[in-house]
Each structure stands twice: as C-alpha cells, then as structure tokens.
Design an enzyme around this catalytic site. Sequence first.
Site, PDB file in Angstrom:
ATOM      1  N   HIS A 110       0.836  -1.209   0.000  1.00 42.16           N
ATOM      2  CA  HIS A 110       0.000   0.000   0.000  1.00 42.16           C
ATOM      3  C   HIS A 110       0.873   1.263   0.000  1.00 42.16           C
ATOM      4  CE1 HIS A 110      -3.484   2.524   1.199  1.00 42.16           C
ATOM      5  NE2 HIS A 110      -2.575   3.190   1.903  1.00 42.16           N
ATOM      6  N   GLU A 111       1.874   1.297   0.863  1.00 40.02           N
ATOM      7  CA  GLU A 111       2.738   2.490   0.935  1.00 40.02           C
ATOM      8  C   GLU A 111       3.546   2.663  -0.350  1.00 40.02           C
ATOM      9  OE1 GLU A 111       2.126   4.719   3.211  1.00 40.02           O
ATOM     10  OE2 GLU A 111       0.791   3.346   4.271  1.00 40.02           O
ATOM     11  N   HIS A 114       1.490   4.484  -2.909  1.00 37.76           N
ATOM     12  CA  HIS A 114       1.504   5.951  -2.857  1.00 37.76           C
ATOM     13  C   HIS A 114       2.698   6.504  -3.631  1.00 37.76           C
ATOM     14  CE1 HIS A 114      -1.868   6.302  -0.250  1.00 37.76           C
ATOM     15  NE2 HIS A 114      -1.282   5.762   0.819  1.00 37.76           N
ATOM     16  N   ASP A 120      -5.108   7.249  -1.393  1.00 34.69           N
ATOM     17  CA  ASP A 120      -6.001   6.413  -0.593  1.00 34.69           C
ATOM     18  C   ASP A 120      -7.392   6.496  -1.207  1.00 34.69           C
ATOM     19  OD1 ASP A 120      -4.358   5.437   1.558  1.00 34.69           O
ATOM     20  OD2 ASP A 120      -4.324   7.471   2.358  1.00 34.69           O
TER      21      ASP A 120
END
Length: 171
Positions: A110-111, A114, A120
Amino acid sequence: MLLRRVAAALVFVFALGWATPANAAVRVLYYDASQAQEFVAVVNQGAQIWNAKVTNVRLEPVPSGRTPNIRVYADNGWPRTYTSSLGNGYWYMGREAVNQGYYKPRIAAHEFGHILGLPDRRTGLCADLMSGSSAPVSCTNANPNATEAATVNRSFGTSVTVAPATYVWAG
C-alpha cells in the site's frame, strides 16, 4: 525503385511500432530499506508484489553508490508516505498498524502504491489495496487490483507528474 520505397516504408512502420509507449523502457526506482529495521523483508516483499503486477516500472533495492528514489523507515506511529514527485519520496512502516493486526505485506505494498502515484481510496474493500485501513484488519490481500495496476502502468508509461503529497494510514 518501388522496392526501395516499400522497404523504406516497412522500416518506418516497424520503427514506429517499437517507439510506442507500450514498448518504452521500464523505469527502475531504487529503494533503500536499510532503516526499515525488522521490516526489511516485508518491504522487499511489497516491492516484489508490485513488480509482479506492473510492467512500466520496477522497484529494486538501491545498489551501492547510488542515491535511492525511495527511502523506507520504521517507527512506532501509523504507516505514512511522503512523496516529492512520481516515484520519489519516503515512507514509514508504522508499528501501530502492525500491532493492531494489519497484514504487514499489505501495508508495505500500500505504501509503495503511494510512491507509485496512487491515493487512498477508503472503499473498505479488501480487494482494493489502496483502501488501506478502511478494509478490515483481517484483510490479507496485498495485491493491487487491475485498476490500480493499470493506473500505475499508465502513469509510468507517460511523462505525467504527480504533485508532492502526504498519506497517513488512518486508524
């Protein structure tokens, strides 16, 4: 004479085919996980998840003597990412989310998402990697869905820029 013109036209068409964005060189982003403490292996796993799902960008550990595009740290807060531009920035593997039971490979992927330009989405769906902490703690899906992967491929297949941003894993 006609044969030369046909040959030249074929060479031109063939060259155009190889110059399309679909055949553009893969952009390699180097990451430094040396300060991710006990999470180095999971950071590497997060990078490999993206490498298996996208074709226009590749995440690689930084070789000696090279400056990384991405730095990864660990701390006791929530996971969060600070981007400076598309493919550049730093993120934290926050122990607070890990201690609450969130799946470590999902956090890492997920990070990285980014850094790869994804915001998000907070859909609450486990199938959406970028739903982050809005998905249940029991969610173990660490893979980007087809739309997320296509968005990253599109972003790295062009010269799109992404403004600097901060993303915090909200608990």
